[in-house]
Structure formats: structure tokens, C-alpha cells
Design a protein around this motif. Structure first.
Motif, PDB file in Angstrom:
ATOM      1  N   SER A 311       0.856  -1.208   0.011  1.00 48.29           N
ATOM      2  CA  SER A 311      -0.015  -0.078   0.022  1.00 48.29           C
ATOM      3  C   SER A 311       0.943   1.436  -0.016  1.00 48.29           C
ATOM      4  O   SER A 311       1.319   1.778   1.116  1.00 48.29           O
ATOM      5  N   VAL A 312       1.488   1.407  -1.016  1.00 48.62           N
ATOM      6  CA  VAL A 312       2.488   2.490  -1.296  1.00 48.62           C
ATOM      7  C   VAL A 312       2.248   3.322  -2.649  1.00 48.62           C
ATOM      8  O   VAL A 312       2.070   2.729  -3.829  1.00 48.62           O
ATOM      9  N   GLY A 313       1.891   4.763  -2.511  1.00 46.50           N
ATOM     10  CA  GLY A 313       1.702   5.280  -3.719  1.00 46.50           C
ATOM     11  C   GLY A 313       0.384   4.970  -4.336  1.00 46.50           C
ATOM     12  O   GLY A 313      -0.568   4.838  -3.445  1.00 46.50           O
ATOM     13  N   THR A 314       0.530   4.557  -5.404  1.00 45.19           N
ATOM     14  CA  THR A 314      -0.986   4.273  -6.032  1.00 45.19           C
ATOM     15  C   THR A 314      -0.880   2.637  -6.259  1.00 45.19           C
ATOM     16  O   THR A 314      -1.827   2.036  -6.914  1.00 45.19           O
ATOM     17  N   LEU A 315       0.088   2.066  -5.833  1.00 45.65           N
ATOM     18  CA  LEU A 315       0.377   0.562  -5.699  1.00 45.65           C
ATOM     19  C   LEU A 315      -0.410  -0.054  -4.521  1.00 45.65           C
ATOM     20  O   LEU A 315      -0.016  -0.022  -3.334  1.00 45.65           O
ATOM     21  N   LEU A 316      -1.773   0.129  -4.638  1.00 48.49           N
ATOM     22  CA  LEU A 316      -2.793  -0.162  -3.474  1.00 48.49           C
ATOM     23  C   LEU A 316      -3.380  -1.451  -3.479  1.00 48.49           C
ATOM     24  O   LEU A 316      -3.149  -2.300  -4.464  1.00 48.49           O
ATOM     25  N   GLN A 340     -16.855  15.582  -7.460  1.00 52.59           N
ATOM     26  CA  GLN A 340     -17.908  15.672  -8.628  1.00 52.59           C
ATOM     27  C   GLN A 340     -17.252  14.494  -9.485  1.00 52.59           C
ATOM     28  O   GLN A 340     -16.293  14.858 -10.089  1.00 52.59           O
ATOM     29  N   PRO A 341     -17.716  13.308  -9.642  1.00 55.59           N
ATOM     30  CA  PRO A 341     -17.117  11.922 -10.294  1.00 55.59           C
ATOM     31  C   PRO A 341     -16.968  12.311 -12.010  1.00 55.59           C
ATOM     32  O   PRO A 341     -17.880  12.798 -12.559  1.00 55.59           O
ATOM     33  N   TRP A 342     -15.944  12.181 -12.422  1.00 51.48           N
ATOM     34  CA  TRP A 342     -15.812  12.338 -13.863  1.00 51.48           C
ATOM     35  C   TRP A 342     -15.925  10.927 -14.480  1.00 51.48           C
ATOM     36  O   TRP A 342     -16.177   9.889 -13.715  1.00 51.48           O
ATOM     37  N   PRO A 343     -16.232  10.842 -15.623  1.00 47.71           N
ATOM     38  CA  PRO A 343     -16.399   9.395 -16.377  1.00 47.71           C
ATOM     39  C   PRO A 343     -15.237   8.684 -16.089  1.00 47.71           C
ATOM     40  O   PRO A 343     -13.997   9.324 -15.912  1.00 47.71           O
ATOM     41  N   PRO A 344     -15.142   7.495 -15.545  1.00 45.91           N
ATOM     42  CA  PRO A 344     -14.232   6.740 -14.817  1.00 45.91           C
ATOM     43  C   PRO A 344     -13.005   6.554 -15.995  1.00 45.91           C
ATOM     44  O   PRO A 344     -13.437   6.384 -17.312  1.00 45.91           O
ATOM     45  N   SER A 345     -11.751   6.081 -15.487  1.00 46.62           N
ATOM     46  CA  SER A 345     -10.769   5.792 -16.796  1.00 46.62           C
ATOM     47  C   SER A 345     -10.810   4.336 -16.873  1.00 46.62           C
ATOM     48  O   SER A 345     -11.080   3.581 -16.172  1.00 46.62           O
ATOM     49  N   PRO A 346     -10.641   3.772 -18.242  1.00 45.44           N
ATOM     50  CA  PRO A 346     -10.660   2.394 -18.617  1.00 45.44           C
ATOM     51  C   PRO A 346      -9.460   1.681 -17.931  1.00 45.44           C
ATOM     52  O   PRO A 346      -9.341   0.479 -17.920  1.00 45.44           O
ATOM     53  N   GLY A 347      -8.446   2.527 -17.247  1.00 41.25           N
ATOM     54  CA  GLY A 347      -7.567   1.852 -16.544  1.00 41.25           C
ATOM     55  C   GLY A 347      -8.204   1.114 -15.426  1.00 41.25           C
ATOM     56  O   GLY A 347      -7.229   0.026 -15.082  1.00 41.25           O
ATOM     57  N   LEU A 348      -9.195   1.103 -14.813  1.00 40.99           N
ATOM     58  CA  LEU A 348      -9.973   0.436 -13.823  1.00 40.99           C
ATOM     59  C   LEU A 348     -10.246  -0.872 -14.623  1.00 40.99           C
ATOM     60  O   LEU A 348     -10.153  -2.080 -13.902  1.00 40.99           O
ATOM     61  N   LEU A 349     -10.625  -0.934 -15.936  1.00 46.47           N
ATOM     62  CA  LEU A 349     -10.844  -2.358 -16.610  1.00 46.47           C
ATOM     63  C   LEU A 349      -9.675  -3.148 -16.512  1.00 46.47           C
ATOM     64  O   LEU A 349      -9.557  -4.340 -16.337  1.00 46.47           O
ATOM     65  N   LEU A 739      -8.963   4.773  -7.222  1.00 43.23           N
ATOM     66  CA  LEU A 739      -8.117   5.259  -8.226  1.00 43.23           C
ATOM     67  C   LEU A 739      -8.978   6.192  -9.191  1.00 43.23           C
ATOM     68  O   LEU A 739     -10.165   5.764  -9.207  1.00 43.23           O
ATOM     69  N   PHE A 740      -8.317   7.269  -9.640  1.00 50.05           N
ATOM     70  CA  PHE A 740      -9.014   8.071 -10.950  1.00 50.05           C
ATOM     71  C   PHE A 740     -10.123   8.653 -10.601  1.00 50.05           C
ATOM     72  O   PHE A 740     -11.303   8.580 -11.283  1.00 50.05           O
TER      73      PHE A 740
END
Length: 797
Positions: A311-316, A340-349, A739-740
Motif C-alpha cells: 500500500s504505497v503510492g498508487t500501488l494499493l 464531482q465524479p468524472w467518467p472513470p478511466s478505462p484503467g480500472l478495466l 483510483l481515478f
């Protein structure tokens, strides 16, 4: 003046009496606008080919027939269908005129679906008359005839998308747009796995064609919608769910696999001799080298591989549910945090695929993620120099990049964005060298290169949006320099680079549309507090460290080895190897100059950390190391005896010594460990925090947790929750699901005002203020400024 029109393909033949039956069916009901016959095989009239068609929501056709289904009279009653194909159709002339006939923009494929769909929207029906039969030779599909409309899949996708855009209702169209984007991305990924890169280009061409003709499509759509008499819900009874079509497709593919498996036995005997002959040519050297590299990785990563999640930086850590990240992407308007949520990044997929690959073992998924990124980085660097050098040079390039300081710094800082960026960079750089003419492979396919640039750009930019601009800038630099050297036009190279990077950006829509919006991933870096923070981080390191180590104290012995080999590559290499080496050095130097200019505020900062800025120089230096080894084997003998011989071997020996001197201590200490050498909270302490949060959530329900301190934001990539502002999570604590998320909006502004009041000593009632945001716990790092929070008299309750 005919009342009815009969359309029929010239590779179809109607049985006697078929027209009479179709006319009778059309005249029996005034609402019937289109009638189609029962279509059977040309060679075997007992085998059914089509009895009308259904579609799913995306316009994909579905026959509803089993493969090779025999006509036993099961479809002998006339019935209504969604559409019939233009193989043979009888159309009421009056309706045909009111529809303005065929869509002239389509020319071929899906034009029958469009005609029937428009008729249905106007309130007419489409029927099959089984008493009328037509034999169909399917000349195009069976290779009996060539077609000017190739590639076929391009025309099918192109026209199908236009058909849907014209005919579905407005509400449904807005719902289908993001689904179309997801479907296109999924298809592209599938074709990458199948190595059918041309199909990726077909998808891109189909989308581009529809985008260019959007104004004309909107006019045609307005005409259809004005004549609408039937809502979409009344047509749903004639459509099928996607699952039905997917099951039919899977069944068809299963039969193909079984057939191929049956032929496998026949090929085994033939291939056995070939395998034995190949074994005689295979040496044990690659096996030994691969074994040593795996052993080195196990030793270097031992402190992480046998411990819990980092759990360091964005390596969660991954959320407990293996589908949590996919749900977070598919539910873009679900409120998260306080922004205010934006459309999410495809990085989540992308991240969400790893728990599934790990069969739900979320603890293993994070380690699997790093393994896959490391393997991708190695093979990318290996392939980058494949056209220039032999196997030893390729292995050196892969090893230098895999164990390089960017990977080391990225793992230690938990900079997952930089690691993904680094894994994609070699593949994109290879295609950029191809398209700009620096490397000409034996087979050059512009469409395939555009697809590789687009996919690599999309993957990298999903985590580091600035990566798209890095790739575009590198491509422009390579195209311009190549044009100057060869006195040729750079237009073709620039066009290919632009097409690839723009397509990569388009693959990330609608998220990529928000990059420069207020609070977007790049808005803070391009100007504002985020840019000032980024400049401060860059100013803490010098030019050399920026390029080689991306930290204030890089392992210089380790980092200088590829630099020495890069000098050898330019000095020893001949022909194309020397030219490419010079091009790579140009990218290294320009990357350093751009990073320095960004640190001084002379140009917009598009990369969030020195680790990300070091990715392009690192992959170039790894390629230079591989070219140096190849040049010593291929070009040095051609130079004969002279000064180059001792200089080359001296440089190679020095590089090997530097690499070993830097590698052995790092392996001994197990430096490839997230958080090593940085201020971070250890695993056991975080486990205690998560245990408290979980118990509280189970007893009292959902709440928010506030994480304060640079520890939780360090190493964050632009666009992630750790990039700026306070970190607010749900009761489960920090995980990849956070994230994102954008931290803009009145609620976050109010929370930041509260935190400023505490930090400035303006209040001692932080507990009461935070309770209004449903913040029940605050997690503090051990750092200066903690005292202000410990002075809050009501925080304990």
C-alpha cells in the motif's frame, strides 16, 4: 407503377410458385411492408440457411438456427421477424418510396437491416412466408466471387453503426454510446490476443467513417425519427439478448475447436519430426539466461513476494470483491469520495482483469500485476531491437530495461502509472521507429502500426495521460529528423503518428475528454498547484538523475552501464544500427531538456513525477545497450584491427562492471520492494488500521475515512486520487477502487477549508466539522504537523 418490388441476389434461385406465395402474404395484411422467403442451401435444399433474422441492441444479426439444421416443417407457418436479408425480399412499393429506398451511403452489407428497421419504426411489419423457398449459393462467403467491398468486416461494422445511429430512439442512443465504446475496446483487445491487427484498423476505420459523416447521419436520423410511429419497446419482442447471441457464437467456435482437435492427431506424426529437428538447433544458452533472470527477480523481490499486499503510492491493495473495479468502471455516476465524479478511466478495466486471472485471489492479483508488467517490459525491449541485432543483443536490451532504475524506482515509490507507462513504451517506440522510416521491417503494415501505437498509447495514457503527448512528441521528433537526414517528406510519418495517438486518445473516451477540464487529470499539472508541486519534485534532482535514476540518490553504477553501451553503439555500429542509435540518443537528450524546461515552468508539465519522465530515456538507453552488443558482433569485425577494437571491448567491460556493481548490492538487499527507501507505513500497521475500520463498518454501517499526509499521496499519477488534495475513502480503507476519482466540487472545497482551519490553528473542533462529511476516522502519518490534530478536543469522539 408496380405495386410490389422484388429484390433478389443473382446467386439465389426461387422455387416455382415462390413469388405467388410472397405476393399473397403481402396482400393479406395492409400493414405488411416486407416479405421474405424461407432460404435453404443451394446444394442441399433440406438444410435451412435463413428464416428471417433477429438483432440485439447493437444491431448484430441472429439467425436462431442450429448449424446444419434440417427443414422438417418446424417453420412452415408464416411469422413476423425483425428483418429479412436482401437475398430475396418483396417490398411494398409505396412504403419503399416513403422510406426513400435504400441508404445510398451503405452500398453493401446491412442495407437490408436498415431498410426493414426504418419500415418497422414507421409502423409496418416484416414477415417470412415459408411456403416460398429460395436456394442461395452464398457466392461471396464461399469464395466463388470477389467483391469490391473489402474488407467485409469493415463495411459490416461501418453500416451497422450507421443503422443503429439512425433508427434507435434518442434515449436509447445515449445509453448505447458508452456501450459501443466498451464493445469496440473489447473487440480490439480480442484481436490483439488473436494477432489480427488488421481488424483493429477496420474498427477504427468504421468509427472514423461514421464520425466524418455524422452531419449527414443526423439529417437522415431526423427524417426517420419524424416518421416514428412505434416506440423501441414494442420492437424488443423481436430482438435477442446479447447473451443469446454470445452463446450461439461460443457454440459455433466450440465446434470449430473440436474439429481442429480431431485433425490434430493427423498432424502430430508430421510435426514430431520437425520438433526433433528443431531441438537439435536450440542451444541451452537462452534457457540458462532466462533461469538466471528469474532467479534474480525472485531474490530481488523476495521482501515483497512473500509478504502481504503493498500500500504505497498508487500501488494499493485490491478490494475484497474480484469484480469491484469492473463495477466501479461500469457505474460511472456512483458517488465516490466527495468530488464531482468524472467518467472513470478505462484503467480500472485493465486493473480489474487481474483478480479474475487470479481466480478471485485478490491478494495474489497485485503480485500478478507486477509480474505481467515486468514481463511486458522485458519482451517489449527485446522486440524493440529485434530487426537490428541478434539474440544476445535482444536479451541485453530486455535485461537492462527489466532491471533498470525506472522499474526499481517505480516499484519502490509504488508509482503504478509509471510502471504501466514503462511496460507500454517499448511497443509504441518500435512502431514509431517503423512508421517514421528509421527501421524498415521485412513486412510493413501501416494499419497494424497505427493499431499498435493506438493500443499502447491508450494503455499508458489510461494511467499517465501525459504519455500520449510523450509518444506524439517522440513521433514528431523522429519523423522530422528522419526527413532532414534523408531529404524526404515527413508527411506520411507524421500522419501515421497522428492517427495512432489520436486513436489511442479516442479509445479512452469519454474520460480522455476531461483531461484539461477543471479538476481533470492534466489541468493541475498544466497550470496550478499540481504543476508547482511537480516542478518542485523535478528540481530536487539534477539532469543526470532525471534521465538515469529518477530520484535524488539513484544507483549510479547501475544507471551508467547503458549510457556507456550507448556510446559504444554509436561508435561501433554501422548503417542502420548507427542511424537508429543516433535517433535514440536524440530522444534521450530532448527528453532531458523538456523535463528541465518543465521543472523551470518554461513549458507545461504533463508528467506527474520524475519516475514517469524517465520512462522514455530508459527504454531508449536499454535499446542502445542491445544495439551496442549487436554492433560488436556484427559490425566490429568489418572495421578490422584498429583503435575501435580496444575501445569497444573496454567500454563493454566497463558497462558490465558497472551493471554488476549496481545489481549485486540491490539484489542482496532486496531493493525491489514497494516503499523501500521512502517514508511509508509498514504492512502490519496498515493491517491494524484496516481491521479497526472493518469492525466499525460492520457494527455501525458505512462511513468515510480521511487519510492525511504525503505518504498517502506520494507517487500518485495524474488523474488518480493520490495526485492532489486530501485522500478520502470508504470504510474499507485505501484500495485500487479509489483510483481515478476527481476531487472537485463544493463538498471537497468545503472539506479543504476545514483542513486549512485545523492546520492554521483556527479551530479545535475538527471532530464536529468532519462529522458533517460523515468522516468517522482520520489516519495520520508520522510527520510534522501531527500535533495540530492531536490538539483537537473533540476528535476522539
Amino acid at each position: 407503377d408496380a405495386e410490389l418490388l422484388l429484390f433478389i441476389h443473382d446467386d439465389a434461385a426461387l422455387e416455382r410458385g415462390a413469388v405467388e406465395h410472397m405476393v399473397a402474404r403481402a396482400l393479406a395484411d395492409d400493414s405488411t411492408a416486407v416479405v421474405g422467403p424461407k432460404i435453404v442451401s443451394w446444394d442441399d435444399p433440406l438444410r435451412l440457411e435463413e428464416v428471417g433474422m433477429a438483432v440485439d441492441r447493437f444491431g448484430y444479426p441472429y439467425k436462431g438456427l442450429e448449424k446444419g439444421e434440417i427443414d422438417l416443417g418446424q417453420y412452415d407457418n408464416s411469422f413476423e421477424v425483425f428483418f429479412v436479408t436482401s437475398t430475396c425480399m418483396l417490398v411494398r412499393h409505396e412504403v419503399f418510396r416513403s422510406l426513400r429506398g435504400w441508404d445510398s451511403q451503405m452500398r453493401a452489407f446491412s442495407e437490408d437491416l436498415d431498410l426493414c428497421w426504418r419500415a418497422r419504426v414507421m409502423g409496418h411489419t416484416v414477415r417470412v412466408e415459408p411456403k416460398a423457398k429460395a436456394r442461395h449459393a452464398i457466392a461471396l462467403a464461399t469464395g466463388q466471387r470477389s467483391s469490391q467491398f473489402t474488407p467485409t468486416r469493415y463495411y459490416i461494422r461501418r453500416n451497422r453503426l450507421r443503422t443503429v445511429a439512425k433508427n434507435v430512439s434518442t434515449v436509447r442512443l445515449f445509453w448505447l454510446i458508452p456501450q459501443f465504446v466498451l464493445l469496440a475496446i473489447a473487440e480490439m483487445i480480442g484481436f490483439i490476443v488473436l494477432r489480427q491487427y488488421g481488424e483493429i484498423v477496420n474498427i477504427a476505420r468504421a468509427l472514423g467513417w461514421n464520425l466524418l459523416r455524422l452531419p449527414q447521419t443526423l439529417v437522415a436520423r431526423a427524417r426517420v425519427q419524424r416518421a416514428r410511429a412505434v416506440p423501441d419497446r414494442k420492437l424488443s419482442r423481436l430482438t435477442v439478448k446479447e447473451g443469446t447471441r454470445v452463446r450461439a457464437y461460443a457454440g459455433h467456435q466450440t465446434e470449430r475447436l473440436e474439429e481442429a482437435w480431431g485433425r490434430r492427431a493427423e498432424l502430430i506424426a508430421e510435426r514430431t519430426g520437425q520438433v526433433r529437428a528443431a531441438r537439435k538447433r536450440v542451444t541451452t544458452v537462452p534457457v540458462v539466461v532466462a533461469g538466471l533472470m528469474v532467479l534474480a527477480l525472485l531474490v530481488g523481490f523476495r521482501n515483497y513476494l512473500w509478504s502481504g499486499e503493498a500500500s504505497v503510492g498508487t500501488l494499493l491493495p485490491y478490494p475484497d470483491s474480484p469484480f469491484a473495479l469492473v463495477r466501479a468502471y461500469l457505474s460511472p455516476w456512483r458517488e465516490t469520495g466527495l468530488g464531482q465524479p468524472w467518467p472513470p478511466s478505462p484503467g480500472l478495466l485493465f486493473l480489474g482483469a487481474f483478480p479474475m486471472l487470479a481466480l478471485g485471489a485478490v491478494g495474489v492479483a497485485q503480485k500478478l500485476l507486477l509480474v505481467v508488467l515486468g514481463a511486458a517490459a522485458f519482451f517489449g525491449a527485446y522486440r524493440l531491437v529485434a530487426e537490428l541485432v541478434g539474440r544476445p543483443g535482444r536479451w541485453v536490451a530486455g535485461a537492462v530495461y527489466l532491471f533498470g532504475v525506472v522499474g526499481l524506482a517505480g516499484v519502490q515509490a509504488g508509482a503504478m502509472g509509471a510502471l504501466v507507462f514503462g511496460a507500454a513504451a517499448p511497443y509504441v517506440l518500435r512502431s514509431l521507429l517503423h512508421t517514421t522510416g528509421w527501421i524498415r521491417p521485412a513486412r510493413y503494415d501501416a494499419g497494424a502500426e497505427i493499431a499498435r501505437i493506438a493500443i499502447g498509447t491508450a494503455v499508458a495514457a489510461a494511467f499517465v495521460p501525459g504519455a500520449a503527448f510523450v509518444f506524439a512528441g517522440a513521433g514528431v521528433l523522429l519523423a522530422a529528423s528522419r526527413a532532414l537526414l534523408s531529404a524526404s517528406s515527413p508527411v506520411t510519418g507524421l500522419g501515421t503518428v497522428a492517427a495512432g495517438t489520436l486513436l489511442g486518445w479516442a479509445l479512452l473516451l469519454p474520460w480522455s475528454w476531461t483531461w484539461f477540464a477543471t479538476g481533470g487529470p492534466l489541468s493541475e499539472l498544466a497550470g496550478g498547484e499540481g504543476g508547482a508541486t511537480q516542478a518542485l519534485a523535478f528540481n530536487e534532482v539534477g539532469m543526470l538523475e532525471r534521465l538515469l535514476g529518477a530520484s535524488s540518490e539513484p544507483p549510479l553504477f547501475f544507471a551508467l552501464a547503458p549510457v556507456v553501451l550507448g556510446v559504444v553503439a554509436v561508435g561501433v555500429g554501422l548503417g542502420q544500427r548507427r542511424r537508429v542509435a543516433l535517433a535514440l540518443w536524440l530522444l534521450v537528450v530532448c527528453s532531458g531538456l523538456f523535463a528541465s524546461a518543465g521543472a523551470r515552468g518554461l513549458v507545461p508539465a504533463l508528467l506527474g513525477s520524475p519516475v514517469e519522465a524517465a520512462v522514455l530515456p530508459a527504454v531508449c538507453l536499454a535499446a542502445l545497450a542491445g544495439i551496442a552488443v549487436g554492433a560488436m558482433k556484427l559490425d566490429l569485425p568489418r572495421r578490422g584491427l584498429g583503435l575501435w577494437q580496444p575501445l569497444a571491448f573496454g567500454g563493454a567491460s566497463l558497462a558490465a562492471l558497472l551493471f554488476t556493481a549496481g545489481m549485486l548490492p540491490a539484489l542482496y538487499h532486496g531493493d525491489w520492494e514497494p516503499g523501500r527507501g521512502t517514508d511509508h507505513v509498514s504492512g502490519p500497521e496498515l493491517d491494524q488500521v484496516h481491521a479497526v475500520l472493518a469492525a466499525e463498518a460492520e457494527e455501525n454501517g458505512a462511513f468515510r475515512t480521511l487519510w492525511l499526509g504525503e505518504t498517502w499521496r506520494g507517487g500518485g499519477a495524474p488523474g488518480s486520487e493520490s495526485a492532489r488534495g486530501p485522500v478520502v475513502t470508504g470504510a474499507e480503507g485505501r484500495s485500487l477502487a479509489d483510483l481515478f476519482q476527481s476531487d472537485v466540487g463544493p463538498a471537497m472545497i468545503a472539506l479543504e477549508r476545514t483542513l486549512s482551519a485545523v492546520a492554521g490553528g483556527a479551530t479545535d473542533g475538527a471532530g464536529r466539522l468532519l462529522a458533517t462529511f460523515n468522516v468517522r476516522y482520520v489516519v495520520l502519518e508520522r510527520a510534522p504537523g501531527v500535533g495540530r490534530w492531536l490538539e483537537q478536543r473533540d476528535l476522539g469522539v
